[in-house]
Design an enzyme around this catalytic site. Sequence first.
Site, PDB file in Angstrom:
ATOM      1  N   LYS A 164       4.039 -14.249   1.976  1.00 28.46           N
ATOM      2  CA  LYS A 164       3.891 -12.826   1.666  1.00 28.46           C
ATOM      3  C   LYS A 164       3.195 -12.129   2.838  1.00 28.46           C
ATOM      4  O   LYS A 164       3.794 -11.907   3.889  1.00 28.46           O
ATOM      5  CB  LYS A 164       3.139 -12.668   0.349  1.00 28.46           C
ATOM      6  N   ARG A 188       8.259  -2.225  -8.081  1.00 31.12           N
ATOM      7  CA  ARG A 188       7.085  -2.656  -7.320  1.00 31.12           C
ATOM      8  C   ARG A 188       7.283  -2.361  -5.835  1.00 31.12           C
ATOM      9  O   ARG A 188       8.326  -2.680  -5.255  1.00 31.12           O
ATOM     10  CB  ARG A 188       6.869  -4.161  -7.553  1.00 31.12           C
TER      11      ARG A 188
END
Length: 408
Positions: A221, A367
Amino acid sequence: MDLDTIRAMDAADPLRDFRDRFELPDGVVYLDGNSLGALPKVTAARMADVVNREWGQDLIRSWNSNHWIEAPRRLGGKIARLIGAKDHEVVAADSTSINVFKALSAAVQLRPGRSIILSETGNFPTDAYMMQGLAHLSGGRIEQKLLPADQIPAALNDQVSVLLLTQTHYKTGRLHDMAALTRAAHAAGALVIWDLSHSAGALPVDLNGCQADFAIGCGYKYLNGGPGAPAFLFCAERHHGDVFPALSGWFGHAAPFAFDDSYEPGAGIDRFQCGTPGILGMAALECGLDLMLEAEMAAIRLKSQALGDLFIALCEDRLTGFALASPRDAAQRGSQVSIRHDEGYAIMQALIARGVIGDFRAPDILRFGFTPLYTRYEDVWLAIEALAEIMKTGEWREARFATRAAVT
């Protein structure tokens, strides 16, 4: 706020030069770095060198000559600097799910006689699934308990062996108070595992300052290590000598190349290694870590909060029919903003078709992740412009946007 003002914010951004060090396709606004970080430009050349020279020419000699054997500890030391740990308390290894199991089984060992492993409802599923698996293997000796977040402090008692929480909630971005919850767990005699998958590289983390026991997280990430990058595990030094690993693989042995029949745990954090490390993944992750370590975490956090605040302000100024799912207060929010809509999946697919990439989380969450090293303030403007146009035209109603893909 107008576009000229937003462009002036980008011009004044102390992190602006980092953007040019990532591969970002023309015409794409990428707001999904909280799920998969963008590719650092140096990574492809580094990977080619590992494949063509280190593997292709040096072959097995590279375990020594090119220091492959040291990669888990070397990368662990770099990650440690991002999460408030000592270099010898972190190892890069395996996947997040496997490291959750390692940490859970270690914590249960350290608190014999206690039967409950505790987490919150709605935590990232792999954490809950690993808890469920460990409870199943225990034959009834261990009970998994999931409670709403606001009920966690009151549930900490002398039967809880370990509390497992994700610091930044994957759907809403809401932050747990790491220091306060760790203190509460310790006051009850329980240990704490923090999942940093949505925190490491996105905001300041101080594991040792909070007296955390264990932590785990992924490398793909905000650390920009690539899809399926190696994960990491932190174990506080005070626990190192007291854990016999449940996954007692050969790389966690005190002397792997002695090839003994019996397992003897390695010294310190080394005992939390398991199988042979994936060197290609390690090489890619190290590129992302080295880039991340050049930036000041305080500047990353300030920009992250400002990007989120701008998104919320523009969303509420330009859009109707959406509800904010993330905390409005930036201090209580990680590096993402989530909004709700009953048709969230189709709307997100229409947005992606326009080149603005976020993601969807069931049942109704759109998101948007903000990676300060490469996300511009103008990207936020462009995303809201595209979303407003989609809602005005109703193009999200097209049948093609309603078909669920395997990955959302």
